[in-house]
Motif scaffolding. Sequence first.
Motif, PDB file in Angstrom:
ATOM      1  N   CYS A   1      64.627 116.636  33.689  1.00  0.00           N
ATOM      2  CA  CYS A   1      65.033 115.255  33.385  1.00  0.00           C
ATOM      3  C   CYS A   1      65.961 115.212  32.183  1.00  0.00           C
ATOM      4  O   CYS A   1      66.975 114.491  32.191  1.00  0.00           O
ATOM      5  CB  CYS A   1      63.803 114.375  33.127  1.00  0.00           C
ATOM      6  SG  CYS A   1      62.876 113.965  34.607  1.00  0.00           S
TER       7      CYS A   1
ATOM      8  N   ASN B   1      62.608 111.984  39.778  1.00  0.00           N
ATOM      9  CA  ASN B   1      61.667 112.758  38.964  1.00  0.00           C
ATOM     10  C   ASN B   1      60.714 111.835  38.213  1.00  0.00           C
ATOM     11  O   ASN B   1      59.521 112.112  38.113  1.00  0.00           O
ATOM     12  CB  ASN B   1      62.421 113.655  37.976  1.00  0.00           C
ATOM     13  CG  ASN B   1      62.978 114.887  38.628  1.00  0.00           C
ATOM     14  OD1 ASN B   1      62.644 115.229  39.760  1.00  0.00           O
ATOM     15  ND2 ASN B   1      63.854 115.581  37.925  1.00  0.00           N
ATOM     16  N   LYS B   2      61.253 110.747  37.689  1.00  0.00           N
ATOM     17  CA  LYS B   2      60.411 109.781  36.960  1.00  0.00           C
ATOM     18  C   LYS B   2      59.337 109.208  37.882  1.00  0.00           C
ATOM     19  O   LYS B   2      58.171 109.122  37.498  1.00  0.00           O
ATOM     20  CB  LYS B   2      61.288 108.661  36.398  1.00  0.00           C
ATOM     21  CG  LYS B   2      60.520 107.592  35.672  1.00  0.00           C
ATOM     22  CD  LYS B   2      61.463 106.488  35.201  1.00  0.00           C
ATOM     23  CE  LYS B   2      60.695 105.306  34.666  1.00  0.00           C
ATOM     24  NZ  LYS B   2      61.556 104.198  34.285  1.00  0.00           N
ATOM     25  N   ARG B   3      59.722 108.826  39.106  1.00  0.00           N
ATOM     26  CA  ARG B   3      58.746 108.277  40.056  1.00  0.00           C
ATOM     27  C   ARG B   3      57.676 109.307  40.396  1.00  0.00           C
ATOM     28  O   ARG B   3      56.491 108.982  40.484  1.00  0.00           O
ATOM     29  CB  ARG B   3      59.446 107.806  41.333  1.00  0.00           C
ATOM     30  CG  ARG B   3      60.136 106.476  41.192  1.00  0.00           C
ATOM     31  CD  ARG B   3      60.502 105.850  42.532  1.00  0.00           C
ATOM     32  NE  ARG B   3      61.207 106.747  43.412  1.00  0.00           N
ATOM     33  CZ  ARG B   3      62.533 106.877  43.494  1.00  0.00           C
ATOM     34  NH1 ARG B   3      63.299 106.143  42.707  1.00  0.00           N
ATOM     35  NH2 ARG B   3      63.081 107.710  44.335  1.00  0.00           N
TER      36      ARG B   3
END
Length: 197
Positions: free
Chosen positions: A36, A78-80
């Motif tokens: 990220c 990636n955050k999800r």
Amino acid sequence: MYGRRASQLLKEIDSSEAGQLAPFNSDVFDQVIRECNEHNSQFQSLIRKMVEQNLDIETTRNEDHYGAAIHHLSLLRNKRCLMAYMYNRAEVIQSFRWKVGPVLPHDIQEKLHFSEKEYFKNHSAAIKSYISEMDIDLTVDMVPPKDPYIQVRVLEEIGEVSLGDHYVSLTKNSLHFLRCTDAEQFISQGLMEEFLE
């Protein structure tokens, strides 16, 4: 390939037995965080490059725009995935408070990240505070009993205890007719069991 590591975390959750936790996967989690950071760095660099070239970020459609879009979408994915991983683990951790009480067994604690241990501690403190404020014990009988009294057999010597307005001598193998709320704490500790004829 972008997002592959993050999807490993979700596969891990999916393959776990319901209500159980695998050990916190720090290695993959940290790799996703690093990915990220790399996506964010690349995204910022491409946007900065477009600004330096006096291009309108919202209307320009060149290789920098599409590269920035790929990095941005990868960041979001990636955050999800990270949020889904943490949310699912948090749900299981919350359920442990109701299943095993305010102190987690050692084998469960070994599977938790330090932040999850802190989360469980804070969650337990919030429940304890609410119980004392409302003066109601939420940990007793999640399903209302058909009869407020049950017959129990004492499995281990407990001694004389105060149950509400009277004292009862709970000696090993003795039978008693007690309120469910009074018996529940001893049953959960394995000191007595419900006696079914």
